[in-house]
Design a protein around this motif. Sequence first.
Motif, PDB file in Angstrom:
ATOM      1  N   VAL A 172       0.298  -8.569   3.760  1.00  0.00           N
ATOM      2  CA  VAL A 172       1.531  -8.724   4.577  1.00  0.00           C
ATOM      3  C   VAL A 172       1.884  -7.646   5.626  1.00  0.00           C
ATOM      4  N   VAL A 173       1.914  -6.597   5.072  1.00  0.00           N
ATOM      5  CA  VAL A 173       2.397  -5.341   5.434  1.00  0.00           C
ATOM      6  C   VAL A 173       1.210  -4.851   6.649  1.00  0.00           C
ATOM      7  N   GLU A 174      -0.012  -5.228   6.340  1.00  0.00           N
ATOM      8  CA  GLU A 174      -1.183  -4.942   7.339  1.00  0.00           C
ATOM      9  C   GLU A 174      -1.087  -5.830   8.534  1.00  0.00           C
ATOM     10  N   GLN A 175      -0.825  -7.089   8.224  1.00  0.00           N
ATOM     11  CA  GLN A 175      -0.782  -8.214   9.121  1.00  0.00           C
ATOM     12  C   GLN A 175       0.205  -7.964  10.200  1.00  0.00           C
ATOM     13  N   LEU A 176       1.645  -7.703   9.596  1.00  0.00           N
ATOM     14  CA  LEU A 176       2.736  -7.151  10.341  1.00  0.00           C
ATOM     15  C   LEU A 176       2.413  -6.026  11.208  1.00  0.00           C
ATOM     16  N   ARG A 177       1.643  -4.934  10.770  1.00  0.00           N
ATOM     17  CA  ARG A 177       1.653  -3.974  11.496  1.00  0.00           C
ATOM     18  C   ARG A 177       0.388  -4.124  12.644  1.00  0.00           C
ATOM     19  N   ASP A 178      -0.505  -5.056  12.396  1.00  0.00           N
ATOM     20  CA  ASP A 178      -1.421  -5.449  13.545  1.00  0.00           C
ATOM     21  C   ASP A 178      -0.719  -6.375  14.610  1.00  0.00           C
ATOM     22  N   GLU A 204      11.764  -5.339  14.922  1.00  0.00           N
ATOM     23  CA  GLU A 204      11.559  -6.418  14.010  1.00  0.00           C
ATOM     24  C   GLU A 204      10.549  -6.086  12.955  1.00  0.00           C
ATOM     25  N   LEU A 205       9.536  -5.273  13.378  1.00  0.00           N
ATOM     26  CA  LEU A 205       8.542  -4.874  12.503  1.00  0.00           C
ATOM     27  C   LEU A 205       9.152  -3.842  11.271  1.00  0.00           C
ATOM     28  N   ASP A 206      10.230  -2.954  11.624  1.00  0.00           N
ATOM     29  CA  ASP A 206      10.827  -2.458  10.525  1.00  0.00           C
ATOM     30  C   ASP A 206      11.504  -3.093   9.734  1.00  0.00           C
ATOM     31  N   SER A 207      12.136  -4.195  10.229  1.00  0.00           N
ATOM     32  CA  SER A 207      13.119  -5.225   9.278  1.00  0.00           C
ATOM     33  C   SER A 207      12.062  -6.066   8.330  1.00  0.00           C
ATOM     34  N   ARG A 208      10.992  -6.365   9.315  1.00  0.00           N
ATOM     35  CA  ARG A 208      10.074  -7.353   8.165  1.00  0.00           C
ATOM     36  C   ARG A 208       9.272  -6.563   7.151  1.00  0.00           C
ATOM     37  N   LEU A 209       8.887  -5.354   7.670  1.00  0.00           N
ATOM     38  CA  LEU A 209       8.285  -4.536   6.483  1.00  0.00           C
ATOM     39  C   LEU A 209       9.157  -4.171   5.272  1.00  0.00           C
ATOM     40  N   GLU A 210      10.497  -3.959   5.614  1.00  0.00           N
ATOM     41  CA  GLU A 210      11.291  -3.855   4.446  1.00  0.00           C
ATOM     42  C   GLU A 210      11.495  -5.175   3.754  1.00  0.00           C
ATOM     43  N   GLN A 211      11.531  -6.162   4.198  1.00  0.00           N
ATOM     44  CA  GLN A 211      11.649  -7.574   3.453  1.00  0.00           C
ATOM     45  C   GLN A 211      10.317  -7.710   2.611  1.00  0.00           C
ATOM     46  N   ALA A 248       6.214 -17.561  -1.429  1.00  0.00           N
ATOM     47  CA  ALA A 248       7.329 -18.047  -0.004  1.00  0.00           C
ATOM     48  C   ALA A 248       7.998 -17.043   0.494  1.00  0.00           C
ATOM     49  N   GLU A 249       8.477 -15.999   0.064  1.00  0.00           N
ATOM     50  CA  GLU A 249       9.354 -14.961   0.543  1.00  0.00           C
ATOM     51  C   GLU A 249       8.312 -14.108   1.605  1.00  0.00           C
ATOM     52  N   LEU A 250       6.950 -14.054   0.964  1.00  0.00           N
ATOM     53  CA  LEU A 250       6.170 -13.400   2.112  1.00  0.00           C
ATOM     54  C   LEU A 250       5.891 -14.107   3.065  1.00  0.00           C
ATOM     55  N   ALA A 251       5.656 -15.640   2.998  1.00  0.00           N
ATOM     56  CA  ALA A 251       5.029 -16.548   3.979  1.00  0.00           C
ATOM     57  C   ALA A 251       6.031 -16.514   5.063  1.00  0.00           C
ATOM     58  N   VAL A 252       7.136 -16.468   4.631  1.00  0.00           N
ATOM     59  CA  VAL A 252       8.256 -16.688   5.939  1.00  0.00           C
ATOM     60  C   VAL A 252       8.122 -15.562   6.775  1.00  0.00           C
ATOM     61  N   LEU A 253       7.605 -14.331   6.625  1.00  0.00           N
ATOM     62  CA  LEU A 253       7.558 -13.237   7.426  1.00  0.00           C
ATOM     63  C   LEU A 253       6.420 -13.124   8.279  1.00  0.00           C
ATOM     64  N   THR A 254       5.434 -14.242   8.125  1.00  0.00           N
ATOM     65  CA  THR A 254       4.089 -14.287   8.886  1.00  0.00           C
ATOM     66  C   THR A 254       3.961 -15.553   9.248  1.00  0.00           C
TER      67      THR A 254
END
Length: 205
Positions: free
Chosen positions: A28-34, A45-52, A60-66
Amino acid sequence: MTAQPPKPSPRPAPPGELRASHDDREAVVEQLRDAAAEGRIDLDELDSRLEQALKSKTYAELAVLTADLPRINSAEDLPPLVLKGGMYGASRGPGRWDVPGRVIARGGLGGVKVDFTRAECRLTEVAVEAYGETAGVTIVIPEGWAADTSGMDPGVGGLRDKTTPDRLPGTPLIRLTGSGGMAGVVIRHPNLWERRKLHSNPTQG
């Protein structure tokens, strides 16, 4: 004495409530960075999502982020690779090929060889079903990859596991199941001749 009623079996957790692994969070971290590199989310928003993502404990918690990002095609989306030995045999590799999450090899009358030594594998685990049948199945994995053969039925032909248990970080685990059949199944690392060929042609395929 009165028989006690059977205790109810524990219900399996819904998929979203299953615990996420380090690899799940890293994906998920890699997908957010991409997504940030493509301009889909800004840096705040990237920083916030990476922290989460790093704090997430379940799928389920990861799915919300992407959830609002396009789904990236991955090796999990590839259809299973099915190889049937037939009369004349079949093989995959040693050239470049994308490894799906599931490989099915049936030895038939001609035999099957699955060579992962030059394969592109982006998975942490690959399920391989091997059925030796009449002519057998040979599976070759690179040095540093590991295999779990505990789910394999040796059959009449047997299972020969010549791999080493030393798994390098980031390499896939081959989870082998199936049956040895009449001719058996072999899983091993490259032999001397194959290693020489790899070294003499490092970019072949």
